[in-house]
Scaffold this motif. Structure first.
Motif, PDB file in Angstrom:
ATOM      1  N   VAL A 202     -17.091 -41.615  27.225  1.00 24.78           N
ATOM      2  CA  VAL A 202     -16.395 -42.251  26.112  1.00 24.78           C
ATOM      3  C   VAL A 202     -16.818 -41.574  24.809  1.00 24.78           C
ATOM      4  N   TRP A 203     -15.853 -41.394  23.929  1.00 25.87           N
ATOM      5  CA  TRP A 203     -16.102 -40.688  22.672  1.00 25.87           C
ATOM      6  C   TRP A 203     -16.559 -41.653  21.575  1.00 25.87           C
ATOM      7  N   PRO A 204     -17.304 -41.156  20.577  1.00 27.65           N
ATOM      8  CA  PRO A 204     -17.726 -42.032  19.478  1.00 27.65           C
ATOM      9  C   PRO A 204     -16.557 -42.736  18.792  1.00 27.65           C
ATOM     10  N   ALA A 205     -15.482 -42.019  18.500  1.00 23.63           N
ATOM     11  CA  ALA A 205     -14.340 -42.635  17.827  1.00 23.63           C
ATOM     12  C   ALA A 205     -13.691 -43.703  18.702  1.00 23.63           C
ATOM     13  N   GLU A 206     -13.697 -43.492  20.006  1.00 22.79           N
ATOM     14  CA  GLU A 206     -13.149 -44.478  20.930  1.00 22.79           C
ATOM     15  C   GLU A 206     -13.997 -45.748  20.924  1.00 22.79           C
ATOM     16  N   LEU A 207     -15.298 -45.593  20.876  1.00 18.29           N
ATOM     17  CA  LEU A 207     -16.189 -46.749  20.780  1.00 18.29           C
ATOM     18  C   LEU A 207     -15.952 -47.514  19.484  1.00 18.29           C
ATOM     19  N   ASP A 208     -15.702 -46.789  18.401  1.00 21.28           N
ATOM     20  CA  ASP A 208     -15.427 -47.451  17.127  1.00 21.28           C
ATOM     21  C   ASP A 208     -14.166 -48.305  17.215  1.00 21.28           C
ATOM     22  N   LEU A 209     -13.158 -47.818  17.930  1.00 21.53           N
ATOM     23  CA  LEU A 209     -11.928 -48.588  18.087  1.00 21.53           C
ATOM     24  C   LEU A 209     -12.173 -49.818  18.962  1.00 21.53           C
ATOM     25  N   MET A 210     -12.983 -49.668  20.010  1.00 20.98           N
ATOM     26  CA  MET A 210     -13.346 -50.820  20.835  1.00 20.98           C
ATOM     27  C   MET A 210     -14.065 -51.869  19.988  1.00 20.98           C
ATOM     28  N   ALA A 211     -14.948 -51.402  19.134  1.00 22.50           N
ATOM     29  CA  ALA A 211     -15.667 -52.318  18.251  1.00 22.50           C
ATOM     30  C   ALA A 211     -14.692 -53.040  17.324  1.00 22.50           C
ATOM     31  N   GLN A 212     -13.747 -52.308  16.769  1.00 20.91           N
ATOM     32  CA  GLN A 212     -12.762 -52.903  15.870  1.00 20.91           C
ATOM     33  C   GLN A 212     -11.943 -53.973  16.592  1.00 20.91           C
TER      34      GLN A 212
END
Length: 249
Positions: A202-212
């Motif tokens: 999983v990519w950092p930006a993808e994790l940020d979207l999951m967090a959002q």
């Protein structure tokens, strides 16, 4: 594979600490515990995938009340056998969906454990589960590798990470689905064994979207626990997402 404990059954638990000895060294453990202690403050900590207590035990030793979620009874049993292990509460279950009582000031997933959830749906569910456990202002911390796709030339899907006369280890990537696996061939007394463990990178930006999606927002991202800047050359990251103050569970 032990059906009850997934890929972390009795045989893995028996040798886990030794096989990952470098991650149990003080220079790997102490910086993580320092960060988590600071984020916990006077509150409680929730460890997803508590395992044999590599982080939970020293964190509890710093006075932070720790509760864990883990699917592997065998790994938890090994933690229980260690000094202080009986004092840490553990709920057996899938950390993407298992709920426990109370709220926490910090929740954390370390050593690539987010990738043990092998679908995007499960990883999103994990963020939502954590958000439901966090008190307002609480933080979710993940330590995970950056996918090493830059090491893949055209037509290749495997990246070796250990080669010796008695062990070959390599990761296999499917860049279309983000599925990957870590694969191990061991030779003992002339006989070989093979083990494959599935993950989802999983990519950092993808994790940020999951967090959002879970109502969390990125607070900090570092190259490691020491707080060095995260750059395009970083091989891993430690990311901290915060639940906005004033929001309930």
């Amino acid at each position: 594979m032990d059906d009850e404990d997934g890929y972390f059954g009795k045989s893995v638990a028996a040798t886990y600490d030794e096989s990952a000895a470098e991650m149990f060294a003080a220079d790997a453990v102490d910086p993580a515990v320092e960060v988590l202690t600071r984020l916990a403050g006077r509150g409680r900590a929730l460890e997803l995938g508590i395992g044999t207590g590599r982080i939970a035990l020293p964190l509890a030793g710093r006075g932070v009340p720790v509760h864990g979620i883990d699917m592997s009874r065998a790994m938890v049993a090994r933690m229980r056998a260690k000094p202080g292990g009986d004092g840490i509460g553990v709920t057996i279950g899938d950390f993407a969906t298992t709920r426990v009582d109370g709220t926490f000031s910090v929740a954390y997933l370390v050593f690539n454990t987010i990738m043990n959830l092998t679908s995007q749906q499960a990883q999103v569910a994990c963020f939502r589960n954590v958000a439901a456990h966090l008190e307002p202002g609480g933080c979710f911390v993940i330590e995970v590798m950056v996918p090493e796709l830059r090491k893949l030339p055209p037509g290749q899907n495997a990246v070796p990470f250990h080669v010796s006369p008695t062990r070959w280890a390599f990761d296999v990537y499917d860049v279309a689905t983000q599925a990957m696996s870590s694969n191990y061939v061991d030779v003992v007394d002339g006989h070989g064994t093979y083990e494959s463990i599935p993950f989802r990178y999983v990519w950092p930006a993808e994790l940020d979207l999951m967090a959002q999606l879970a109502g969390l927002r990125l607070r900090e991202r570092w190259d490691g626990w020491a707080g060095a800047p995260f750059t395009s050359e970083s091989h891993r990251h430690v990311s901290v997402w915060e639940k906005p103050a004033g929001e309930g569970g």
